[in-house]
Design an enzyme around this catalytic site. Structure first.
Site, PDB file in Angstrom:
ATOM      1  CB  SER A 147      58.855 -15.916 -12.466  1.00 28.18           C
ATOM      2  OG  SER A 147      58.573 -15.334 -13.736  1.00 28.18           O
ATOM      3  CE1 TYR A 160      63.971 -13.649 -12.020  1.00 27.16           C
ATOM      4  CE2 TYR A 160      62.680 -13.965 -14.030  1.00 27.16           C
ATOM      5  CZ  TYR A 160      62.754 -13.617 -12.693  1.00 27.16           C
ATOM      6  OH  TYR A 160      61.609 -13.237 -12.025  1.00 27.16           O
ATOM      7  CE  LYS A 164      62.303 -15.662  -9.756  1.00 20.90           C
ATOM      8  NZ  LYS A 164      61.977 -15.379  -8.354  1.00 20.90           N
TER       9      LYS A 164
HETATM   10  N1  NAP Z   1      58.035  -7.665 -11.578  1.00 14.87           N
HETATM   11  C1  NAP Z   1      57.731  -8.714 -12.333  1.00 14.87           C
HETATM   12  O1  NAP Z   1      57.260  -8.575 -13.469  1.00 14.87           O
HETATM   13  C2  NAP Z   1      57.946 -10.116 -11.801  1.00 14.87           C
HETATM   14  C3  NAP Z   1      57.444 -11.182 -12.544  1.00 14.87           C
HETATM   15  C4  NAP Z   1      57.617 -12.477 -12.077  1.00 14.87           C
HETATM   16  C5  NAP Z   1      58.266 -12.690 -10.880  1.00 14.87           C
HETATM   17  N2  NAP Z   1      58.748 -11.649 -10.168  1.00 14.87           N
HETATM   18  C6  NAP Z   1      59.420 -11.943  -8.916  1.00 14.87           C
HETATM   19  O2  NAP Z   1      58.873 -11.150  -7.882  1.00 14.87           O
HETATM   20  C7  NAP Z   1      59.860 -10.989  -6.863  1.00 14.87           C
HETATM   21  C8  NAP Z   1      59.940  -9.532  -6.457  1.00 14.87           C
HETATM   22  O3  NAP Z   1      60.300  -8.760  -7.573  1.00 14.87           O
HETATM   23  P1  NAP Z   1      59.806  -7.245  -7.783  1.00 14.87           P
HETATM   24  O4  NAP Z   1      59.349  -7.166  -9.177  1.00 14.87           O
HETATM   25  O5  NAP Z   1      58.934  -6.833  -6.689  1.00 14.87           O
HETATM   26  O6  NAP Z   1      61.233  -6.496  -7.698  1.00 14.87           O
HETATM   27  P2  NAP Z   1      61.677  -5.078  -7.137  1.00 14.87           P
HETATM   28  O7  NAP Z   1      60.540  -4.113  -7.095  1.00 14.87           O
HETATM   29  O8  NAP Z   1      62.896  -4.710  -7.908  1.00 14.87           O
HETATM   30  O9  NAP Z   1      62.066  -5.416  -5.623  1.00 14.87           O
HETATM   31  C9  NAP Z   1      63.098  -6.297  -5.350  1.00 14.87           C
HETATM   32  C10 NAP Z   1      63.274  -6.375  -3.854  1.00 14.87           C
HETATM   33  O10 NAP Z   1      64.262  -7.355  -3.550  1.00 14.87           O
HETATM   34  C11 NAP Z   1      65.339  -6.758  -2.800  1.00 14.87           C
HETATM   35  N3  NAP Z   1      66.547  -7.482  -3.179  1.00 14.87           N
HETATM   36  C12 NAP Z   1      67.171  -7.525  -4.370  1.00 14.87           C
HETATM   37  N4  NAP Z   1      68.231  -8.357  -4.320  1.00 14.87           N
HETATM   38  C13 NAP Z   1      68.282  -8.845  -3.049  1.00 14.87           C
HETATM   39  C14 NAP Z   1      69.129  -9.752  -2.385  1.00 14.87           C
HETATM   40  N5  NAP Z   1      70.174 -10.306  -2.990  1.00 14.87           N
HETATM   41  N6  NAP Z   1      68.879 -10.034  -1.083  1.00 14.87           N
HETATM   42  C15 NAP Z   1      67.828  -9.470  -0.439  1.00 14.87           C
HETATM   43  N7  NAP Z   1      66.990  -8.594  -1.021  1.00 14.87           N
HETATM   44  C16 NAP Z   1      67.206  -8.299  -2.314  1.00 14.87           C
HETATM   45  C17 NAP Z   1      65.274  -5.269  -3.157  1.00 14.87           C
HETATM   46  O11 NAP Z   1      65.782  -4.412  -2.146  1.00 14.87           O
HETATM   47  P3  NAP Z   1      67.349  -4.073  -1.942  1.00 14.87           P
HETATM   48  O12 NAP Z   1      67.809  -3.415  -3.198  1.00 14.87           O
HETATM   49  O13 NAP Z   1      67.384  -3.208  -0.718  1.00 14.87           O
HETATM   50  O14 NAP Z   1      68.001  -5.392  -1.701  1.00 14.87           O
HETATM   51  C18 NAP Z   1      63.763  -5.092  -3.244  1.00 14.87           C
HETATM   52  O15 NAP Z   1      63.199  -4.988  -1.946  1.00 14.87           O
HETATM   53  C19 NAP Z   1      61.155 -11.586  -7.410  1.00 14.87           C
HETATM   54  O16 NAP Z   1      61.285 -12.902  -6.916  1.00 14.87           O
HETATM   55  C20 NAP Z   1      60.895 -11.643  -8.904  1.00 14.87           C
HETATM   56  O17 NAP Z   1      61.649 -12.673  -9.524  1.00 14.87           O
HETATM   57  C21 NAP Z   1      58.610 -10.357 -10.591  1.00 14.87           C
END
Ligand code: NAP
Length: 254
Positions: A147, A160, A164
């Site tokens: 991130s 968090y 990262k």
């Molecule tokens: N969205 C943003 O603005 C943003 C910004 C920077 C970085 N990121 C990074 O992008 C990545 C994906 O995030 P997202 O925004 O796409 O989130 P999201 O839409 O909430 O999706 C999260 C996914 O991870 C799964 N998950 C959660 N905890 C888990 C665990 N302990 N073990 C296995 N699976 C797990 C969830 O499914 P289940 O509930 O079925 O487990 C879901 O498939 C993360 O690494 C996050 O830190 C996101």
């Protein structure tokens, strides 16, 4: 020179956190480019839905539940991969936890442990298990979703952001030690992306207004806008790229 540098035909790819959001977009794009994708997250139902929809579009996809904060589930996942596919070409460490939003001085042990267990220990031991299979295979690619918070901590997202930053360091450490094994390791650093994960930020009008002021493109990313960079980093298009991070943030870090 290879005709299609992005072609993933014949590759087996595991994508964690692929039941929705950025992981789902990554799984769909890798499958569209020919990879056989294992869609993984904690809850099997969401994974099966995504895998079925990929198959309906002509792609190859399977669902497997894995909580990456649970060591036994990591072991079970790699047993499944070994017995079903016999190899792993691509690991996308994407699932992450962010259970606490608040002042760093108020972080409790449970929030600390959950965040570190999933985001650091999970990515680390998934990479080790994948790396061992890739070593046997003679090649492989690992992509870690970190991130922009790993470069500059987000407000009220202390632990968090710290995990990262660890993922960025982990990416470089694995890249250095696994380069001679023909395993490449890189990281995607997303900015604010419209997913459930970011909804605490995007659904708050004040926070969103403030965030958009510092994003030159003036909008939040769609999760699909993260997947192209991942396709590049896991394909032969980036065959000489390892140990690096690619920021995809609408210009925010500039
Ligand atoms: N969205 C943003 O603005 C943003 C910004 C920077 C970085 N990121 C990074 O992008 C990545 C994906 O995030 P997202 O925004 O796409 O989130 P999201 O839409 O909430 O999706 C999260 C996914 O991870 C799964 N998950 C959660 N905890 C888990 C665990 N302990 N073990 C296995 N699976 C797990 C969830 O499914 P289940 O509930 O079925 O487990 C879901 O498939 C993360 O690494 C996050 O830190 C996101």
């Amino acid at each position: 020179m290879k005709e299609n540098l992005f072609d993933l035909t014949g590759k087996v790819a595991l994508v964690t956190g692929a039941s929705r959001g950025i992981g789902e977009s990554i799984a769909r794009l890798l499958a569209a480019y020919g990879a056989e994708v294992i869609v993984s997250s904690r809850k099997i139902d969401g994974c099966e839905e995504v895998a079925a929809s990929i198959r309906a579009q002509g792609g190859k996809a399977h669902a497997f539940a894995c909580h990456v904060g649970e060591m036994a589930q990591i072991d079970a996942t790699f047993e499944y991969i070994k017995s079903t596919f016999g190899k792993l070409d691509i690991l996308v460490n994407n699932a992450a936890a962010n259970p606490y939003f608040g002042h760093i001085l108020d972080t409790d042990l449970a929030a600390y442990e959950k965040t570190v267990d999933v985001n650091v220990r999970g990515y680390f031991f998934m990479s080790i298990a994948a790396g061992k299979m890739m070593k046997e295979l003679g090649s492989g690619v690992i992509l870690n979703t970190a991130s922009v918070n790993g470069l500059s901590p987000g407000d009220m997202q202390g632990i968090y952001s710290i995990t990262k930053a660890a993922v960025i360091s982990m990416t470089k450490a694995f890249a250095k030690e696994c380069g001679s094994l023909n395993i490449r390791v890189n990281a995607l650093l997303p900015g604010l992306t419209d997913t459930k994960f970011a909804s605490a930020l995007t659904s708050n009008e004040n926070i969103l207004k403030h965030a958009l002021k510092v994003i030159p493109l003036g909008r939040v990313a769609d999760p699909d806008e993260m997947a192209g960079t991942v396709l590049y980093l896991v394909s032969d298009a980036s065959s000489y790229t390892t140990g690096t991070t690619v920021v995809v943030d609408g210009g925010m870090m500039a």
